[in-house]
Enzyme design. Structure first.
Site, PDB file in Angstrom:
ATOM      1  N   ASN A   1      -7.702  -2.649  14.194  1.00 42.04           N
ATOM      2  CA  ASN A   1      -9.087  -3.008  13.840  1.00 42.04           C
ATOM      3  C   ASN A   1      -9.134  -4.231  12.922  1.00 42.04           C
ATOM      4  O   ASN A   1     -10.155  -4.513  12.314  1.00 42.04           O
ATOM      5  CB  ASN A   1      -9.790  -1.806  13.180  1.00 42.04           C
ATOM      6  CG  ASN A   1      -9.096  -1.362  11.889  1.00 42.04           C
ATOM      7  OD1 ASN A   1      -8.147  -1.986  11.446  1.00 42.04           O
ATOM      8  ND2 ASN A   1      -9.586  -0.287  11.298  1.00 42.04           N
TER       9      ASN A   1
ATOM     10  N   HIS B   1      -7.297  -4.688  10.185  1.00 42.61           N
ATOM     11  CA  HIS B   1      -7.030  -4.468   8.761  1.00 42.61           C
ATOM     12  C   HIS B   1      -5.724  -5.121   8.324  1.00 42.61           C
ATOM     13  O   HIS B   1      -4.813  -5.320   9.119  1.00 42.61           O
ATOM     14  CB  HIS B   1      -7.109  -2.984   8.373  1.00 42.61           C
ATOM     15  CG  HIS B   1      -5.966  -2.106   8.788  1.00 42.61           C
ATOM     16  ND1 HIS B   1      -6.153  -0.885   9.381  1.00 42.61           N
ATOM     17  CD2 HIS B   1      -4.628  -2.242   8.649  1.00 42.61           C
ATOM     18  CE1 HIS B   1      -4.980  -0.313   9.590  1.00 42.61           C
ATOM     19  NE2 HIS B   1      -4.033  -1.120   9.157  1.00 42.61           N
TER      20      HIS B   1
ATOM     21  N   ASP C   1       0.817  -1.214   0.000  1.00 42.37           N
ATOM     22  CA  ASP C   1       0.000   0.000   0.000  1.00 42.37           C
ATOM     23  C   ASP C   1       0.849   1.261   0.000  1.00 42.37           C
ATOM     24  O   ASP C   1       2.071   1.211   0.185  1.00 42.37           O
ATOM     25  CB  ASP C   1      -0.959  -0.009   1.202  1.00 42.37           C
ATOM     26  CG  ASP C   1      -0.275  -0.388   2.507  1.00 42.37           C
ATOM     27  OD1 ASP C   1       0.956  -0.367   2.563  1.00 42.37           O
ATOM     28  OD2 ASP C   1      -0.981  -0.704   3.475  1.00 42.37           O
TER      29      ASP C   1
ATOM     30  N   GLU D   1      -9.634  -1.862   5.190  1.00 36.95           N
ATOM     31  CA  GLU D   1     -10.335  -1.572   6.434  1.00 36.95           C
ATOM     32  C   GLU D   1     -11.545  -2.494   6.600  1.00 36.95           C
ATOM     33  O   GLU D   1     -12.001  -3.108   5.619  1.00 36.95           O
ATOM     34  CB  GLU D   1     -10.802  -0.104   6.420  1.00 36.95           C
ATOM     35  CG  GLU D   1      -9.673   0.915   6.315  1.00 36.95           C
ATOM     36  CD  GLU D   1      -8.889   1.080   7.621  1.00 36.95           C
ATOM     37  OE1 GLU D   1      -8.956   0.205   8.504  1.00 36.95           O
ATOM     38  OE2 GLU D   1      -8.208   2.115   7.740  1.00 36.95           O
TER      39      GLU D   1
HETATM   40  C1  GLP Z   1      -0.555   0.486   8.551  1.00 36.51           C
HETATM   41  C2  GLP Z   1      -0.155  -0.315   7.305  1.00 36.51           C
HETATM   42  C3  GLP Z   1      -0.365  -1.795   7.517  1.00 36.51           C
HETATM   43  C4  GLP Z   1       0.260  -2.213   8.831  1.00 36.51           C
HETATM   44  C5  GLP Z   1      -0.416  -1.495   9.967  1.00 36.51           C
HETATM   45  C6  GLP Z   1       0.121  -1.888  11.323  1.00 36.51           C
HETATM   46  O1  GLP Z   1      -1.910   0.743   8.597  1.00 36.51           O
HETATM   47  N1  GLP Z   1      -0.860   0.085   6.142  1.00 36.51           N
HETATM   48  O2  GLP Z   1       0.178  -2.512   6.415  1.00 36.51           O
HETATM   49  O3  GLP Z   1       0.138  -3.595   8.994  1.00 36.51           O
HETATM   50  O4  GLP Z   1      -0.190  -0.098   9.772  1.00 36.51           O
HETATM   51  O5  GLP Z   1       1.298  -1.175  11.611  1.00 36.51           O
HETATM   52  P1  GLP Z   1       2.257  -1.491  12.806  1.00 36.51           P
HETATM   53  O6  GLP Z   1       3.052  -2.688  12.405  1.00 36.51           O
HETATM   54  O7  GLP Z   1       3.120  -0.259  12.924  1.00 36.51           O
HETATM   55  O8  GLP Z   1       1.432  -1.712  13.989  1.00 36.51           O
END
Ligand code: GLP
Length: 234
Positions: free
Chosen positions: A128, A130, A62, A135
């Site tokens: 959440n 995702h 993404d 989402e």
């Molecule tokens: C963002 C990214 C996700 C990632 C998520 C969790 O939203 N788009 O790909 O998995 O954050 O991030 P973290 O690993 O910092 O908790």
């Protein structure tokens, strides 16, 4: 779905790295990469290793819409800093959130994915549930698409920006079907704030309300979680 509990994120990164090496030895050619804090120790292991990735292609999940690539919080910048500078790949694909025509950009991305199916996909998980930026409510048959970020994702990610106002409201993300098409998936989750999402993903009903729950249907998924993230599993 295999769940492996590790004592900390460093151990989790080493474990993910050994799974990657096995996959590469077995002929994996295309990696799916994620941003966020969860894969950082994994990238560090790669950077500090003698692994040669110059014949490997990568895809990122993404990217924010509208952030310049040199912006500290753009995922282009993140990947350069944490991996690509030290480990050149044959080719790296990231969705461009700056493309004038986002629909054409989405088409380009899906065509590239169709040409290079992902062998080994790294994932984190949002609080959440995702995955990527898919989402709650995202269709399970979604492909790369434009996403309106959920308020709690904007809040969670605002820690990286000077204020939540600065967090982009949209992103481009590989869809859930694009992620599920990967041959192997390794998801890393650390910390108490992920415990509920991990439990819903592993033990809950398969529902679009928890995007990661679809992973129960994939035949080769490893969840690497620390004790905190695994603490609500029965
Ligand atoms: C963002 C990214 C996700 C990632 C998520 C969790 O939203 N788009 O790909 O998995 O954050 O991030 P973290 O690993 O910092 O908790």
């Amino acid at each position: 779905m295999k769940v492996i509990t590790v004592s900390n994120q460093v151990e989790g990164g080493s474990l993910a790295f050994s799974l990657l090496k096995e996959a590469l030895d077995a002929g994996a050619k295309t990696l799916g990469l994620a941003t966020g804090s969860s894969p950082l120790t994994f990238y560090k292991e790669i950077v500090e290793s003698d692994l040669d990735l110059s014949n490997i292609i990568s895809f990122n999940l993404d990217e924010y819409v509208g952030l310049p690539v040199e912006h500290e919080q753009s995922y282009h910048h993140f990947m350069q800093k944490h991996l690509f500078v030290a480990k050149p790949f044959k080719e790296t694909f990231l969705p461009s959130g700056l493309a004038e025509d986002l629909t054409a950009e989405i088409k380009r991305y899906e065509e590239a994915l169709a040409e290079h199916p992902i062998d080994f996909q790294i994932l984190g998980i949002g609080r959440n549930g995702h995955i990527g930026f898919n989402e709650p409510g995202t269709a399970f048959d979604s492909r790369t698409h434009i996403v309106d970020l959920a308020e709690n994702t904007i809040d969670a990610n605002s820690r990286f920006f000077s204020s939540s106002q600065e967090v982009p409201r949209q992103a481009l993300s590989m869809g859930i079907a694009s992620i599920m098409a990967s041959k192997q998936i390794v998801l890393m989750a650390y910390g108490f704030e992920k415990a509920q999402a991990v439990t819903q993903m592993v033990e809950g009903p398969i529902t679009t309300a928890v995007p990661a729950s679809i992973l129960q249907k994939h035949s080769n998924v490893t969840i690497i979680a620390d004790q905190a993230a695994a603490s609500k599993l029965s």
